[in-house]
Scaffold this active site. Structure first.
Site, mmCIF file in Angstrom:
data_model
loop_
_atom_site.group_PDB
_atom_site.id
_atom_site.type_symbol
_atom_site.label_atom_id
_atom_site.label_comp_id
_atom_site.label_asym_id
_atom_site.label_seq_id
_atom_site.Cartn_x
_atom_site.Cartn_y
_atom_site.Cartn_z
ATOM 1 N N ARG A 56 14.627 71.824 46.024
ATOM 2 C CA ARG A 56 15.296 73.070 46.412
ATOM 3 C C ARG A 56 15.741 73.073 47.872
ATOM 4 N NH1 ARG A 56 11.692 77.225 44.757
ATOM 5 N NH2 ARG A 56 10.788 77.087 46.821
ATOM 6 N N TYR A 59 35.342 91.219 56.752
ATOM 7 C CA TYR A 59 35.607 90.968 55.328
ATOM 8 C C TYR A 59 34.931 92.051 54.473
ATOM 9 C CZ TYR A 59 35.428 88.130 51.020
ATOM 10 O OH TYR A 59 35.530 87.657 49.735
ATOM 11 N N ASP A 106 31.815 85.380 61.739
ATOM 12 C CA ASP A 106 32.434 84.709 60.604
ATOM 13 C C ASP A 106 33.635 83.985 61.193
ATOM 14 O OD1 ASP A 106 34.130 84.012 58.492
ATOM 15 O OD2 ASP A 106 33.372 85.627 57.228
ATOM 16 N N LYS A 165 37.072 77.712 51.980
ATOM 17 C CA LYS A 165 38.473 77.757 52.443
ATOM 18 C C LYS A 165 38.905 76.373 52.944
ATOM 19 C CE LYS A 165 37.736 82.128 51.678
ATOM 20 N NZ LYS A 165 37.976 82.710 50.374
HETATM 21 C C1 LIG Z 1 36.721 85.702 56.308
HETATM 22 C C2 LIG Z 1 36.047 85.439 55.015
HETATM 23 N N1 LIG Z 1 34.721 85.290 55.015
HETATM 24 C C3 LIG Z 1 34.052 85.070 53.873
HETATM 25 C C4 LIG Z 1 34.703 84.980 52.679
HETATM 26 C C5 LIG Z 1 33.908 84.789 51.443
HETATM 27 O O1 LIG Z 1 33.892 83.480 51.033
HETATM 28 P P1 LIG Z 1 33.379 83.130 49.577
HETATM 29 O O2 LIG Z 1 34.488 83.461 48.650
HETATM 30 O O3 LIG Z 1 33.036 81.690 49.630
HETATM 31 O O4 LIG Z 1 32.178 83.982 49.318
HETATM 32 C C6 LIG Z 1 36.088 85.128 52.629
HETATM 33 C C7 LIG Z 1 36.795 85.024 51.326
HETATM 34 O O5 LIG Z 1 37.945 85.352 51.172
HETATM 35 C C8 LIG Z 1 36.779 85.370 53.829
HETATM 36 O O6 LIG Z 1 38.113 85.562 53.834
#
Ligand SMILES: Cc1ncc(COP(=O)(O)O)c(C=O)c1O
Length: 383
Positions: free
Chosen positions: A50, A103, A175, A200
């Site tokens: 894990r 987000y 982020d 991404k």
């Molecule tokens: C800025 C940002 N952070 C986090 C995420 C979330 O990523 P995940 O889809 O891998 O959960 C996104 C998804 O669009 C995003 O645009």
């Protein structure tokens, strides 16, 4: 060595087997060599799958080095990279300050889930910089940034915020999916936890969901890792391998998307239908100076104002596009467009844009074909 070179070397085995890449190591049970090592596995050996095996270690090591951090936790999504960072930073009675452009699902976690555990959230104007000091009361435990915000593309003055936060003993989280930890080095600007969706640009092919958090120092990493392990979070080695593979070509893909996005942004700016170009690297962006100060490059994600457009008109535009797809992710090889207005949920500061906000993620296609597609969209929107 420069990052382009490092991306081809980080996390590779470099051992006598001669394999260029690490293996996809699958396993739950890890056998002990003898009874006396069962509760005392030797240094460097994992006692249970894990916590991650060879492939996980390779990706974690690569991301840690790329960002200049002390350690990395992998998460099953980018959303969880954000929520894990927050969980590692707060305790009951605390408060999180979050940029108003974060987000949406992270906003939901802060407003719908955390209060059940005695932690509240307050949103702040993304451009407030060092003035955030006025909001830091004794109960503030973490500040959450997303720069640029992935819809409105608002930048935050990262060093100004981290300086104040450090003085007040508050943990900072960013982020930084937009930079993929490549074109911005948040930990060097004083951020404590750099979270990103590997989904991404690291993945880059729209076939993977994964996240990572890189911690600035050892103490922060211990806190992060013990939270991750206590919850039992785990990521599958096949996905981890795909992320490691994506990392190899990421600088080239991002640069191609970035250059194409600037070509397309310039073309859009010449069109009468278009208002502000919200691309941090474009001179039309109101915070372009912050971009130039903190970032060494960009990517293909940006938004554009279409003054006077309503939702039906945005929909006519989007429906006429053939090369661009419509979808909520970004950073893949294929270009995407969405209208953002239905998902903008701000509470602290009013949305500033005029008309509709359309977000583009520019992929690997020839920019000429994308521009021809946009021309069709604009014609349909005007019809
Ligand atoms: C800025 C940002 N952070 C986090 C995420 C979330 O990523 P995940 O889809 O891998 O959960 C996104 C998804 O669009 C995003 O645009």
């Amino acid at each position: 060595m420069r990052d382009d070179t490092r991306l081809t070397r980080l996390g590779r085995p470099h051992d006598e087997r001669g394999q260029v890449n690490p293996s996809v190591a699958r396993g739950s049970t890890m056998l002990a060599a003898s009874a006396d090592t069962l509760y005392n596995f030797p240094e460097g050996r994992t006692h249970y799958g894990r916590v991650g095996l060879e492939t996980h270690n390779a990706l974690r090591g690569a991301l840690t080095e790329l960002q200049g951090g002390a350690g990395t936790s992998l998460t099953s999504s980018g959303l969880m990279a954000n929520t894990l960072s927050i969980l590692a930073s707060v305790e009951a009675g605390g408060r999180v300050l979050a940029a108003d452009c974060i987000y949406g699902p992270v906003r939901s976690f802060l407003t719908n889930v955390l209060p059940r555990y005695g932690v509240t959230a307050e949103f702040f104007a993304p451009d407030m910089g060092a003035q955030i000091a006025d909001l830091i009361t004794d109960d503030v435990q973490a500040i959450l940034l997303e720069s640029p915000g992935s819809l409105t593309m608002e930048l935050q003055d990262i060093p100004a915020v981290t300086k104040v936060a450090r003085e007040k003993g508050v943990i900072t989280i960013i982020d930084d999916t937009w930079s993929a930890g490549l074109t911005l080095k948040p930990l060097q600007l004083g951020v404590d936890y750099a979270a990103q969706a590997l989904t991404k640009y690291v993945g880059g092919h729209s076939d993977l969901l994964l996240g990572a958090v890189v911690a600035r120092d050892e103490a922060l990493f211990n806190r992060l890792q013990s939270t991750e392990r206590s919850f039992g979070f785990h990521t599958g080695p096949d996905d981890v391998y795909l992320a490691l593979r994506g990392l190899r070509s990421m600088a080239v893909r991002m640069e191609r998307s970035f250059q194409s996005s600037l070509t397309i942004a310039d073309w859009l700016k010449s069109r009468p239908e278009v208002g502000h170009i919200l691309h941090p690297a474009h001179e039309d962006h109101p915070q372009n100076a912050l971009f130039k100060r903190d970032f060494s490059g960009g990517c293909g994600l940006f938004s554009v104002e279409f003054p006077g457009w309503d939702i039906p008109r945005s929909e006519r535009f989007l429906d006429a596009l053939e090369v661009f797809g419509m979808g909520f992710s970004w950073g893949g090889y294929e270009s995407l467009a969405i209208h953002c207005d239905p998902q903008l949920k701000r509470t602290k500061t009013a949305q500033k844009h005029d008309g509709a906000l359309i977000r583009f993620s520019i992929g690997m296609e020839a920019p000429e074909d994308l521009i021809a597609d946009l021309e069709k969209g604009l014609a349909a929107a005007s019809a």
